[in-house]
Scaffold this motif. Structure first.
Motif, PDB file in Angstrom:
ATOM      1  N   ILE A   1      -3.437   3.427   6.804  1.00 42.97           N
ATOM      2  CA  ILE A   1      -3.304   2.426   5.747  1.00 42.97           C
ATOM      3  C   ILE A   1      -2.401   1.280   6.201  1.00 42.97           C
ATOM      4  O   ILE A   1      -2.719   0.101   6.001  1.00 42.97           O
ATOM      5  CB  ILE A   1      -2.802   3.084   4.450  1.00 42.97           C
ATOM      6  CG1 ILE A   1      -3.917   3.962   3.861  1.00 42.97           C
ATOM      7  CG2 ILE A   1      -2.336   2.040   3.440  1.00 42.97           C
ATOM      8  CD1 ILE A   1      -3.472   4.871   2.740  1.00 42.97           C
ATOM      9  N   ALA A   2      -1.284   1.606   6.850  1.00 43.54           N
ATOM     10  CA  ALA A   2      -0.359   0.571   7.328  1.00 43.54           C
ATOM     11  C   ALA A   2      -1.021  -0.307   8.388  1.00 43.54           C
ATOM     12  O   ALA A   2      -0.840  -1.531   8.388  1.00 43.54           O
ATOM     13  CB  ALA A   2       0.906   1.207   7.875  1.00 43.54           C
ATOM     14  N   LEU A   3      -1.789   0.302   9.269  1.00 41.30           N
ATOM     15  CA  LEU A   3      -2.492  -0.461  10.299  1.00 41.30           C
ATOM     16  C   LEU A   3      -3.510  -1.407   9.660  1.00 41.30           C
ATOM     17  O   LEU A   3      -3.608  -2.572  10.046  1.00 41.30           O
ATOM     18  CB  LEU A   3      -3.177   0.488  11.286  1.00 41.30           C
ATOM     19  CG  LEU A   3      -3.933  -0.163  12.441  1.00 41.30           C
ATOM     20  CD1 LEU A   3      -2.984  -0.999  13.295  1.00 41.30           C
ATOM     21  CD2 LEU A   3      -4.599   0.908  13.308  1.00 41.30           C
ATOM     22  N   ALA A   4      -4.234  -0.913   8.674  1.00 46.12           N
ATOM     23  CA  ALA A   4      -5.200  -1.775   7.979  1.00 46.12           C
ATOM     24  C   ALA A   4      -4.483  -2.914   7.262  1.00 46.12           C
ATOM     25  O   ALA A   4      -4.926  -4.070   7.317  1.00 46.12           O
ATOM     26  CB  ALA A   4      -6.027  -0.958   6.992  1.00 46.12           C
ATOM     27  N   LEU A   5      -3.371  -2.607   6.596  1.00 47.10           N
ATOM     28  CA  LEU A   5      -2.601  -3.651   5.913  1.00 47.10           C
ATOM     29  C   LEU A   5      -2.144  -4.729   6.888  1.00 47.10           C
ATOM     30  O   LEU A   5      -2.243  -5.922   6.594  1.00 47.10           O
ATOM     31  CB  LEU A   5      -1.390  -3.061   5.195  1.00 47.10           C
ATOM     32  CG  LEU A   5      -1.651  -2.437   3.841  1.00 47.10           C
ATOM     33  CD1 LEU A   5      -0.425  -1.648   3.377  1.00 47.10           C
ATOM     34  CD2 LEU A   5      -2.019  -3.482   2.810  1.00 47.10           C
ATOM     35  N   ALA A   6      -1.661  -4.313   8.045  1.00 50.85           N
ATOM     36  CA  ALA A   6      -1.205  -5.281   9.045  1.00 50.85           C
ATOM     37  C   ALA A   6      -2.369  -6.118   9.574  1.00 50.85           C
ATOM     38  O   ALA A   6      -2.228  -7.325   9.792  1.00 50.85           O
ATOM     39  CB  ALA A   6      -0.506  -4.555  10.195  1.00 50.85           C
ATOM     40  N   THR A   7      -3.515  -5.485   9.742  1.00 46.32           N
ATOM     41  CA  THR A   7      -4.686  -6.175  10.299  1.00 46.32           C
ATOM     42  C   THR A   7      -5.257  -7.201   9.326  1.00 46.32           C
ATOM     43  O   THR A   7      -5.692  -8.269   9.744  1.00 46.32           O
ATOM     44  CB  THR A   7      -5.763  -5.144  10.687  1.00 46.32           C
ATOM     45  OG1 THR A   7      -5.183  -4.200  11.586  1.00 46.32           O
ATOM     46  CG2 THR A   7      -6.957  -5.809  11.345  1.00 46.32           C
ATOM     47  N   VAL A   8      -5.234  -6.898   8.044  1.00 51.04           N
ATOM     48  CA  VAL A   8      -5.843  -7.807   7.051  1.00 51.04           C
ATOM     49  C   VAL A   8      -4.783  -8.553   6.239  1.00 51.04           C
ATOM     50  O   VAL A   8      -5.093  -9.120   5.194  1.00 51.04           O
ATOM     51  CB  VAL A   8      -6.821  -7.054   6.115  1.00 51.04           C
ATOM     52  CG1 VAL A   8      -7.926  -6.382   6.904  1.00 51.04           C
ATOM     53  CG2 VAL A   8      -6.097  -6.049   5.234  1.00 51.04           C
ATOM     54  N   ALA A   9      -3.558  -8.570   6.720  1.00 48.66           N
ATOM     55  CA  ALA A   9      -2.431  -9.152   5.974  1.00 48.66           C
ATOM     56  C   ALA A   9      -2.703 -10.569   5.478  1.00 48.66           C
ATOM     57  O   ALA A   9      -2.268 -10.941   4.387  1.00 48.66           O
ATOM     58  CB  ALA A   9      -1.168  -9.128   6.833  1.00 48.66           C
ATOM     59  N   ALA A  10      -3.428 -11.343   6.238  1.00 51.17           N
ATOM     60  CA  ALA A  10      -3.716 -12.726   5.846  1.00 51.17           C
ATOM     61  C   ALA A  10      -4.565 -12.797   4.579  1.00 51.17           C
ATOM     62  O   ALA A  10      -4.599 -13.838   3.915  1.00 51.17           O
ATOM     63  CB  ALA A  10      -4.415 -13.466   6.981  1.00 51.17           C
ATOM     64  N   HIS A  11      -5.213 -11.702   4.236  1.00 50.36           N
ATOM     65  CA  HIS A  11      -6.104 -11.691   3.072  1.00 50.36           C
ATOM     66  C   HIS A  11      -5.537 -10.879   1.905  1.00 50.36           C
ATOM     67  O   HIS A  11      -6.225 -10.671   0.903  1.00 50.36           O
ATOM     68  CB  HIS A  11      -7.478 -11.173   3.474  1.00 50.36           C
ATOM     69  CG  HIS A  11      -8.059 -11.950   4.603  1.00 50.36           C
ATOM     70  ND1 HIS A  11      -8.490 -13.254   4.466  1.00 50.36           N
ATOM     71  CD2 HIS A  11      -8.225 -11.639   5.905  1.00 50.36           C
ATOM     72  CE1 HIS A  11      -8.910 -13.699   5.627  1.00 50.36           C
ATOM     73  NE2 HIS A  11      -8.753 -12.735   6.519  1.00 50.36           N
ATOM     74  N   ILE A  12      -4.308 -10.430   2.045  1.00 50.25           N
ATOM     75  CA  ILE A  12      -3.633  -9.729   0.956  1.00 50.25           C
ATOM     76  C   ILE A  12      -2.915 -10.778   0.114  1.00 50.25           C
ATOM     77  O   ILE A  12      -2.047 -11.482   0.604  1.00 50.25           O
ATOM     78  CB  ILE A  12      -2.612  -8.689   1.480  1.00 50.25           C
ATOM     79  CG1 ILE A  12      -3.279  -7.666   2.401  1.00 50.25           C
ATOM     80  CG2 ILE A  12      -1.885  -8.014   0.319  1.00 50.25           C
ATOM     81  CD1 ILE A  12      -4.265  -6.750   1.733  1.00 50.25           C
ATOM     82  N   LYS A  13      -3.304 -10.872  -1.116  1.00 47.62           N
ATOM     83  CA  LYS A  13      -2.722 -11.859  -2.030  1.00 47.62           C
ATOM     84  C   LYS A  13      -1.574 -11.237  -2.828  1.00 47.62           C
ATOM     85  O   LYS A  13      -1.544 -10.014  -3.030  1.00 47.62           O
ATOM     86  CB  LYS A  13      -3.780 -12.358  -3.009  1.00 47.62           C
ATOM     87  CG  LYS A  13      -4.935 -13.083  -2.349  1.00 47.62           C
ATOM     88  CD  LYS A  13      -5.957 -13.485  -3.399  1.00 47.62           C
ATOM     89  CE  LYS A  13      -7.133 -14.209  -2.793  1.00 47.62           C
ATOM     90  NZ  LYS A  13      -8.165 -14.513  -3.810  1.00 47.62           N
TER      91      LYS A  13
END
Length: 119
Positions: A89-101
């Motif tokens: 989950i942390a890896l996914a969050l870091a990878t898509v961070a630019a799209h987390i609002k």
């Protein structure tokens, strides 16, 4: 950390909204607020029509791994059971961070607050 994060397999086929709800309902207290809140951030980002398809694929793979009943470290193992899930989950969050609002984070925080109460 590399031992805690699953290999590059695509687990997106294991993802379903119903499966995520069942996993959280069954293991929320065991997994803990941090894992659940981060999974919810990903869920809300994936539910957003503005999130690009590539990012959604990464999110669905991480959430699919979270849902998967047999993973690298069994979820029933005390303390360590959700370590690999948190890593994915942390890896996914870091990878898509630019799209987390901010609203994805806020919705997840409010849902976790409802389920777990104050910190």
């Amino acid at each position: 950390m590399s031992n805690l994060v699953p290999n590059n397999n695509d687990y997106s086929e294991n993802y379903s909204e119903e499966g995520l709800k069942e996993k959280i309902a069954k293991f929320a207290k065991t997994a803990g607020r941090e894992v659940v809140e981060k999974a919810l951030i990903l869920f809300f980002a994936a539910s957003d029509p503005d999130t690009p398809k590539k990012s959604k694929a990464i999110i669905f793979s991480a959430l699919g791994y979270f849902i998967l009943p047999l993973d690298a470290i069994p979820d029933i193992t005390p303390i360590l059971g959700f370590t690999d899930d948190l890593g994915a989950i942390a890896l996914a969050l870091a990878t898509v961070a630019a799209h987390i609002k901010p609203e994805h984070r806020e919705r997840a925080k409010q849902k976790a607050l409802k389920w777990f109460g104050e910190d």
